[in-house]
Design a protein around this motif. Structure first.
Motif, PDB file in Angstrom:
ATOM      1  N   PHE A 113      20.821  55.631   2.668  1.00  0.00           N
ATOM      2  CA  PHE A 113      21.592  54.591   1.753  1.00  0.00           C
ATOM      3  C   PHE A 113      21.375  53.349   3.782  1.00  0.00           C
ATOM      4  O   PHE A 113      21.877  53.008   4.162  1.00  0.00           O
ATOM      5  CB  PHE A 113      22.785  54.527   1.659  1.00  0.00           C
ATOM      6  N   ILE A 114      19.857  52.892   3.419  1.00  0.00           N
ATOM      7  CA  ILE A 114      18.998  52.682   4.112  1.00  0.00           C
ATOM      8  C   ILE A 114      18.820  50.471   3.843  1.00  0.00           C
ATOM      9  O   ILE A 114      18.151  50.350   4.143  1.00  0.00           O
ATOM     10  CB  ILE A 114      17.628  52.665   4.783  1.00  0.00           C
ATOM     11  N   ALA A 115      18.639  50.728   2.189  1.00  0.00           N
ATOM     12  CA  ALA A 115      18.134  49.669   1.803  1.00  0.00           C
ATOM     13  C   ALA A 115      19.085  47.931   1.916  1.00  0.00           C
ATOM     14  O   ALA A 115      18.199  47.170   2.295  1.00  0.00           O
ATOM     15  CB  ALA A 115      17.942  50.131   0.362  1.00  0.00           C
ATOM     16  N   GLY A 116      20.280  48.150   2.124  1.00  0.00           N
ATOM     17  CA  GLY A 116      21.002  47.115   2.357  1.00  0.00           C
ATOM     18  C   GLY A 116      21.873  47.071   0.548  1.00  0.00           C
ATOM     19  O   GLY A 116      21.467  45.486   0.859  1.00  0.00           O
ATOM     20  N   HIS A 117      21.412  47.634  -0.080  1.00  0.00           N
ATOM     21  CA  HIS A 117      21.296  47.317  -1.361  1.00  0.00           C
ATOM     22  C   HIS A 117      21.444  48.206  -2.930  1.00  0.00           C
ATOM     23  O   HIS A 117      20.487  49.674  -2.303  1.00  0.00           O
ATOM     24  CB  HIS A 117      20.515  46.115  -2.542  1.00  0.00           C
ATOM     25  N   LEU A 118      22.914  48.132  -3.398  1.00  0.00           N
ATOM     26  CA  LEU A 118      23.004  49.955  -4.187  1.00  0.00           C
ATOM     27  C   LEU A 118      22.324  50.201  -5.176  1.00  0.00           C
ATOM     28  O   LEU A 118      21.411  50.952  -5.032  1.00  0.00           O
ATOM     29  CB  LEU A 118      24.217  49.149  -5.059  1.00  0.00           C
ATOM     30  N   ALA A 119      21.011  49.274  -5.945  1.00  0.00           N
ATOM     31  CA  ALA A 119      20.023  49.573  -6.429  1.00  0.00           C
ATOM     32  C   ALA A 119      18.726  49.702  -5.558  1.00  0.00           C
ATOM     33  O   ALA A 119      17.916  50.289  -6.651  1.00  0.00           O
ATOM     34  CB  ALA A 119      19.513  48.069  -7.826  1.00  0.00           C
ATOM     35  N   LEU A 120      18.329  49.553  -4.765  1.00  0.00           N
ATOM     36  CA  LEU A 120      17.697  49.935  -4.197  1.00  0.00           C
ATOM     37  C   LEU A 120      17.191  51.289  -3.434  1.00  0.00           C
ATOM     38  O   LEU A 120      17.147  51.978  -3.384  1.00  0.00           O
ATOM     39  CB  LEU A 120      16.893  48.741  -3.030  1.00  0.00           C
ATOM     40  N   ASP A 121      18.794  51.466  -2.957  1.00  0.00           N
ATOM     41  CA  ASP A 121      19.099  52.584  -2.905  1.00  0.00           C
ATOM     42  C   ASP A 121      19.234  53.934  -3.823  1.00  0.00           C
ATOM     43  O   ASP A 121      18.798  55.077  -3.790  1.00  0.00           O
ATOM     44  CB  ASP A 121      20.595  52.983  -1.666  1.00  0.00           C
ATOM     45  N   PHE A 122      19.329  52.963  -5.049  1.00  0.00           N
ATOM     46  CA  PHE A 122      19.226  54.219  -6.308  1.00  0.00           C
ATOM     47  C   PHE A 122      17.816  54.342  -6.234  1.00  0.00           C
ATOM     48  O   PHE A 122      17.290  55.339  -6.520  1.00  0.00           O
ATOM     49  CB  PHE A 122      19.431  53.604  -7.619  1.00  0.00           C
ATOM     50  N   ALA A 123      17.215  53.332  -6.022  1.00  0.00           N
ATOM     51  CA  ALA A 123      15.250  53.740  -6.288  1.00  0.00           C
ATOM     52  C   ALA A 123      15.399  54.527  -5.380  1.00  0.00           C
ATOM     53  O   ALA A 123      13.658  55.335  -5.522  1.00  0.00           O
ATOM     54  CB  ALA A 123      15.176  52.276  -6.436  1.00  0.00           C
ATOM     55  N   ASN A 124      16.035  54.496  -4.503  1.00  0.00           N
ATOM     56  CA  ASN A 124      14.728  55.221  -3.749  1.00  0.00           C
ATOM     57  C   ASN A 124      15.120  56.913  -2.954  1.00  0.00           C
ATOM     58  O   ASN A 124      15.450  57.836  -2.053  1.00  0.00           O
ATOM     59  CB  ASN A 124      14.973  54.813  -1.732  1.00  0.00           C
ATOM     60  N   THR A 125      15.700  57.075  -4.555  1.00  0.00           N
ATOM     61  CA  THR A 125      15.992  58.527  -4.696  1.00  0.00           C
ATOM     62  C   THR A 125      14.754  59.820  -4.744  1.00  0.00           C
ATOM     63  O   THR A 125      14.908  60.813  -5.883  1.00  0.00           O
ATOM     64  CB  THR A 125      17.204  58.806  -5.592  1.00  0.00           C
ATOM     65  N   VAL A 133      12.367  41.329  -2.229  1.00  0.00           N
ATOM     66  CA  VAL A 133      12.414  42.791  -1.704  1.00  0.00           C
ATOM     67  C   VAL A 133      11.257  43.488  -0.662  1.00  0.00           C
ATOM     68  O   VAL A 133      10.275  43.405  -1.388  1.00  0.00           O
ATOM     69  CB  VAL A 133      12.433  44.160  -3.411  1.00  0.00           C
ATOM     70  N   ARG A 134      11.888  44.285  -0.484  1.00  0.00           N
ATOM     71  CA  ARG A 134      10.644  44.820   0.813  1.00  0.00           C
ATOM     72  C   ARG A 134       9.876  46.306   0.319  1.00  0.00           C
ATOM     73  O   ARG A 134      11.317  46.688  -0.394  1.00  0.00           O
ATOM     74  CB  ARG A 134      10.449  44.239   2.178  1.00  0.00           C
ATOM     75  N   ALA A 135       9.035  47.149   0.697  1.00  0.00           N
ATOM     76  CA  ALA A 135       8.996  48.112   0.730  1.00  0.00           C
ATOM     77  C   ALA A 135       8.299  49.052   2.179  1.00  0.00           C
ATOM     78  O   ALA A 135       7.077  49.055   2.766  1.00  0.00           O
ATOM     79  CB  ALA A 135       8.240  48.970  -0.616  1.00  0.00           C
ATOM     80  N   CYS A 136       8.609  50.606   2.773  1.00  0.00           N
ATOM     81  CA  CYS A 136       8.464  50.734   3.572  1.00  0.00           C
ATOM     82  C   CYS A 136       6.905  51.271   3.086  1.00  0.00           C
ATOM     83  O   CYS A 136       6.153  51.350   2.857  1.00  0.00           O
ATOM     84  CB  CYS A 136       8.638  51.967   3.764  1.00  0.00           C
ATOM     85  N   ASP A 137       5.471  49.810   4.676  1.00  0.00           N
ATOM     86  CA  ASP A 137       4.666  50.045   4.906  1.00  0.00           C
ATOM     87  C   ASP A 137       4.138  52.273   4.613  1.00  0.00           C
ATOM     88  O   ASP A 137       3.135  51.860   4.140  1.00  0.00           O
ATOM     89  CB  ASP A 137       4.146  50.423   5.707  1.00  0.00           C
ATOM     90  N   ARG A 138       5.452  53.106   4.605  1.00  0.00           N
ATOM     91  CA  ARG A 138       4.181  53.885   5.215  1.00  0.00           C
ATOM     92  C   ARG A 138       4.945  54.994   3.211  1.00  0.00           C
ATOM     93  O   ARG A 138       4.418  56.157   3.485  1.00  0.00           O
ATOM     94  CB  ARG A 138       4.820  55.040   5.566  1.00  0.00           C
ATOM     95  N   CYS A 139       6.389  54.533   3.368  1.00  0.00           N
ATOM     96  CA  CYS A 139       6.722  56.279   1.980  1.00  0.00           C
ATOM     97  C   CYS A 139       6.923  54.809   0.623  1.00  0.00           C
ATOM     98  O   CYS A 139       7.180  55.806  -0.302  1.00  0.00           O
ATOM     99  CB  CYS A 139       7.857  56.770   2.708  1.00  0.00           C
ATOM    100  N   GLY A 140       7.337  54.133   1.122  1.00  0.00           N
ATOM    101  CA  GLY A 140       7.123  53.073  -0.615  1.00  0.00           C
ATOM    102  C   GLY A 140       9.002  53.019  -0.744  1.00  0.00           C
ATOM    103  O   GLY A 140       9.304  52.082  -1.902  1.00  0.00           O
ATOM    104  N   TRP A 141       9.823  53.100   0.289  1.00  0.00           N
ATOM    105  CA  TRP A 141      10.617  53.043  -0.364  1.00  0.00           C
ATOM    106  C   TRP A 141      11.520  52.163  -0.399  1.00  0.00           C
ATOM    107  O   TRP A 141      10.825  50.792   0.931  1.00  0.00           O
ATOM    108  CB  TRP A 141      12.394  53.719   0.846  1.00  0.00           C
ATOM    109  N   PHE A 142      12.179  51.637  -0.730  1.00  0.00           N
ATOM    110  CA  PHE A 142      12.372  49.432  -1.261  1.00  0.00           C
ATOM    111  C   PHE A 142      13.307  49.454   0.458  1.00  0.00           C
ATOM    112  O   PHE A 142      14.891  50.366  -0.217  1.00  0.00           O
ATOM    113  CB  PHE A 142      13.156  49.368  -2.249  1.00  0.00           C
ATOM    114  N   PHE A 143      13.573  48.035   1.066  1.00  0.00           N
ATOM    115  CA  PHE A 143      14.767  47.305   1.826  1.00  0.00           C
ATOM    116  C   PHE A 143      14.588  45.702   0.799  1.00  0.00           C
ATOM    117  O   PHE A 143      13.938  45.695   0.957  1.00  0.00           O
ATOM    118  CB  PHE A 143      14.667  48.204   2.432  1.00  0.00           C
ATOM    119  N   ILE A 144      15.869  45.249   2.269  1.00  0.00           N
ATOM    120  CA  ILE A 144      15.688  44.498   2.289  1.00  0.00           C
ATOM    121  C   ILE A 144      16.212  44.206   3.321  1.00  0.00           C
ATOM    122  O   ILE A 144      16.832  44.894   3.942  1.00  0.00           O
ATOM    123  CB  ILE A 144      17.447  43.696   1.959  1.00  0.00           C
TER     124      ILE A 144
END
Ligand code: ZN
Length: 187
Positions: free
Chosen positions: A12-24, A146-157
């Motif tokens: 739960f690192i994204a800082g947003h519910l929908a992004l945490d959901f997308a990062n599953t 919205v940004r994404a991790c350079d390495r794994c593509g997980w989304f975050f704010i």
């Protein structure tokens, strides 16, 4: 046999519910990694951990159909968020329509309050909460989007002070990138 995901704060690192959901998924780049929604229990546990369906009995009521719907919703969010992130094209209307359909399909499983808060009565309602959060995010994006991790593509704010966050987490991808840089710098 796969083991059910134990959700922790690292999920739960994204800082947003929908992004945490997308990062599953384990990662989105360079190819899609293992699905962290391993089974219906994993999805129920995610809802509880995310606070969208705190009811303990939710676990028993998450069906295979809801799990499939969750995975479909996640794919729609990826499509919309990747275009949003890129910032050069209009949002894809097909995927956006998919989000609206998901919300419409499940809105009766929610309480919508005048103050804008929502609460889900069922797992399907919990998917609607996530969907509405995703729709609101792309229609009213944060200053740097919205940004994404350079390495794994997980989304975050990126809400860091210097606005230079590049990784989902320093503990995982940030650290690995540092090690890789160190290795390639060695003669
Ligand atoms: Zn990462």
């Amino acid at each position: 046999m796969t083991t059910a995901t134990e959700w922790g704060e690292d999920h739960f690192i994204a800082g947003h519910l929908a992004l945490d959901f997308a990062n599953t998924v384990y990662r989105r780049w360079p190819e899609t990694g293992a699905d962290l929604f391993t089974d219906t229990d994993a999805l129920a546990a995610w809802f509880a951990r995310a606070g969208v369906l705190p009811d303990n009995s939710a676990r028993a009521r998450v069906t295979e159909t809801t799990l499939t719907e969750a995975r479909t919703l996640r794919a729609l969010l990826w499509t919309v968020l990747d275009v949003h992130r890129d910032g050069r094209r209009p949002l894809p209307t097909d995927a956006f329509a998919g989000l609206l359909d998901t919300a419409r399909h499940s809105v009766t499983d929610l309480t919508l309050r005048p103050d804008g808060s929502t609460s889900a009565h069922t797992p399907r309602g919990a998917l609607a909460v996530v969907t509405l959060a995703g729709i609101m995010l792309v229609l009213n994006p944060p200053p740097r989007g919205v940004r994404a991790c350079d390495r794994c593509g997980w989304f975050f704010i990126d809400s860091s002070r210097g606005r230079r966050r590049r990784w989902c987490s320093m503990k995982t991808c940030g650290n690995q990138a540092k090690v890789a840089r160190h290795r390639s710098a060695r003669p």
